[in-house]
Write a protein that holds these residues in place. Structure first.
Motif, short mmCIF file in Angstrom:
data_model
loop_
_atom_site.label_atom_id
_atom_site.label_comp_id
_atom_site.label_asym_id
_atom_site.label_seq_id
_atom_site.Cartn_x
_atom_site.Cartn_y
_atom_site.Cartn_z
N ALA A 164 0.83 -1.21 0.00
CA ALA A 164 0.00 0.00 0.00
C ALA A 164 0.86 1.25 0.00
N ILE A 165 1.91 1.26 0.81
CA ILE A 165 2.78 2.44 0.90
C ILE A 165 3.58 2.62 -0.40
N SER A 166 4.08 1.52 -0.95
CA SER A 166 4.90 1.64 -2.16
C SER A 166 4.08 2.00 -3.40
N SER A 167 2.78 1.65 -3.42
CA SER A 167 1.96 1.88 -4.61
C SER A 167 1.22 3.21 -4.59
N ASP A 168 1.15 3.89 -3.45
CA ASP A 168 0.42 5.15 -3.34
C ASP A 168 1.42 6.29 -3.14
N HIS A 169 1.53 7.16 -4.13
CA HIS A 169 2.52 8.24 -4.06
C HIS A 169 2.22 9.22 -2.93
N ARG A 170 0.96 9.28 -2.47
CA ARG A 170 0.62 10.18 -1.37
C ARG A 170 1.25 9.73 -0.06
N LEU A 171 1.62 8.45 0.00
CA LEU A 171 2.22 7.90 1.22
C LEU A 171 3.74 7.87 1.15
N HIS A 172 4.30 8.51 0.14
CA HIS A 172 5.76 8.55 0.04
C HIS A 172 6.30 9.70 0.88
N THR A 173 6.12 9.56 2.17
CA THR A 173 6.58 10.55 3.15
C THR A 173 7.47 9.84 4.16
N PRO A 174 8.27 10.59 4.95
CA PRO A 174 9.15 9.95 5.92
C PRO A 174 8.43 9.00 6.88
N MET A 175 7.25 9.41 7.38
CA MET A 175 6.54 8.57 8.34
C MET A 175 6.20 7.21 7.74
N TYR A 176 5.67 7.20 6.53
CA TYR A 176 5.28 5.94 5.91
C TYR A 176 6.48 5.16 5.39
N LEU A 234 -5.68 0.88 11.57
CA LEU A 234 -7.04 1.11 12.04
C LEU A 234 -7.31 2.58 12.35
N ARG A 235 -6.30 3.31 12.82
CA ARG A 235 -6.50 4.72 13.21
C ARG A 235 -5.89 5.68 12.18
N ASN A 236 -5.51 5.15 11.02
CA ASN A 236 -4.88 5.98 10.00
C ASN A 236 -5.75 6.01 8.76
N ARG A 237 -6.40 7.14 8.53
CA ARG A 237 -7.36 7.24 7.42
C ARG A 237 -6.68 7.09 6.06
N ASP A 238 -5.51 7.72 5.89
CA ASP A 238 -4.82 7.64 4.60
C ASP A 238 -4.39 6.22 4.28
N LEU A 239 -3.87 5.53 5.29
CA LEU A 239 -3.41 4.16 5.07
C LEU A 239 -4.59 3.23 4.82
N LYS A 240 -5.69 3.42 5.54
CA LYS A 240 -6.88 2.60 5.30
C LYS A 240 -7.40 2.81 3.89
N GLY A 241 -7.42 4.07 3.43
CA GLY A 241 -7.87 4.35 2.08
C GLY A 241 -6.98 3.70 1.04
N SER A 242 -5.68 3.74 1.25
CA SER A 242 -4.74 3.12 0.31
C SER A 242 -4.89 1.60 0.30
N LEU A 243 -5.12 1.01 1.48
CA LEU A 243 -5.32 -0.44 1.55
C LEU A 243 -6.59 -0.86 0.82
N LYS A 244 -7.67 -0.09 0.97
CA LYS A 244 -8.91 -0.40 0.28
C LYS A 244 -8.73 -0.33 -1.23
N LYS A 245 -8.02 0.69 -1.70
CA LYS A 245 -7.76 0.82 -3.13
C LYS A 245 -6.92 -0.36 -3.64
N LEU A 246 -5.93 -0.76 -2.84
CA LEU A 246 -5.07 -1.87 -3.25
C LEU A 246 -5.85 -3.16 -3.36
N VAL A 247 -6.69 -3.44 -2.34
CA VAL A 247 -7.50 -4.67 -2.34
C VAL A 247 -8.51 -4.65 -3.49
#
Length: 313
Positions: free
Chosen positions: A48-60, A292-305
């Protein structure tokens, strides 16, 4: 007294979590499920992190590395235990035992350091938000992740070299489900003073020091959050740290008990229970805690699935 020959050191017998055969089916089913959840959960986080450019931040970026390390840490210990249960063969060769110990310490040290680096990331994001992009530059992130890989390799190799010089004679039953350092030292019939001193030094460097740094980071974070005027802003700031604090509690609560508590208060049962927490439970729960508490990551996981379901259909 001359040490006996080292023929018994050609292999060790891993006694596992329970020495009662009637428990094998339950343990096998439980840990197989836990391992599958760990593999799927951490792989989904990485993808999810590698496929979503919005998550290409230091935290992720740090989270993806933590997921990779958790996956490798669980893979180093659990499959061997499952094979031993299924085949009813508890033996592990001496070279395989040292190899397993090397990777266990390698990924365990990486886990500890990465968790502390993630605390520093949260400290910069909350206490210095205007300078976050400048401070957490790609170059610094590379050093914060690449440095621990090199350091972990060096420390783990030193552990193995010190262990290889020991002589094991007679008793070769290891009251554990993988080759851990402390139980192995108890089986040696030669002096282990140097090994024990090195264990304490490493524990101070990779457990106590990161833990103190995490406490210092969160002290500054809490002070900064309390200065936020709006209740909504304080709640949002606390929510960004709650996931990481849960992981800190799970990981350090068990490792400190194993490596920094006096040996007089440790037992084989406590050591195995703590080991299960940081080799099986924590790697399994981390994907849930962070998603579970991260909206961006949940959205990226849903898109990936959804993308995988669409492509397969």
């Amino acid at each position: 007294m001359e040490p006996q020959n080292r023929t018994s050191a050609s292999e060790f017998l891993l006694l596992g979590l329970s020495e009662k055969p009637e428990h094998d089916t339950l343990l096998f089913s439980l840990f197989l499920c836990m391992y599958l959840i760990t593999v799927v959960g951490n792989l989904l986080i990485i993808l999810a992190i590698s496929s979503d450019h919005r998550l290409h931040t230091p935290m992720y970026f740090l989270l993806a590395n933590l997921s990779l390390v958790d996956l490798c840490l669980a893979t180093d210990t659990i499959p061997q235990m499952l094979v031993n249960i299924q085949t009813k063969n508890k033996a592990i060769s001496y070279p395989c035992c040292l190899t397993q110990m090397y990777f266990f310490h390698f990924f365990g040290i990486m886990d500890s350091v990465l968790i502390s680096v993630m605390a520093y990331d949260r400290f910069v994001a909350i206490c210095h938000p205007l300078h976050y992009t400048t401070i957490m530059s790609p170059r610094l992130c590379g050093w914060l992740v690449g440095g621990p890989w090199v350091f972990s390799c060096f420390v783990s190799l030193t552990h193995i070299l010190l262990m290889a010089r020991l002589v094991f004679c007679g008793h070769n039953e290891l009251p554990h489900y993988f080759c851990d350092l402390t139980p192995l030292l108890r089986l040696s019939c030669t002096r282990t003073t140097v090994n024990k001193i090195f264990v304490l030094l490493v524990a101070g460097l990779v457990i106590a020091t990161p833990f103190v740094c995490i406490l210092a980071s969160y002290t500054h974070i809490i002070v900064a959050i309390l200065k936020v005027p709006s209740a909504g802003g304080r709640k949002k700031a606390f929510s960004t740290c709650s996931s990481h604090l849960s992981v800190v509690t799970l990981f350090y609560g068990t490792t400190i008990g194993v490596y920094l508590c006096p040996s007089s208060v440790r037992t084989a049962v406590k050591e195995k229970a703590s080991a299960v927490m940081y080799t099986a439970v924590t790697p399994m729960l981390n994907p849930f805690i962070y998603s579970l508490r991260n909206r961006d990551l949940k959205g990226s996981l849903k898109k990936l699935v959804n993308r995988k379901i669409t492509s397969s259909s």
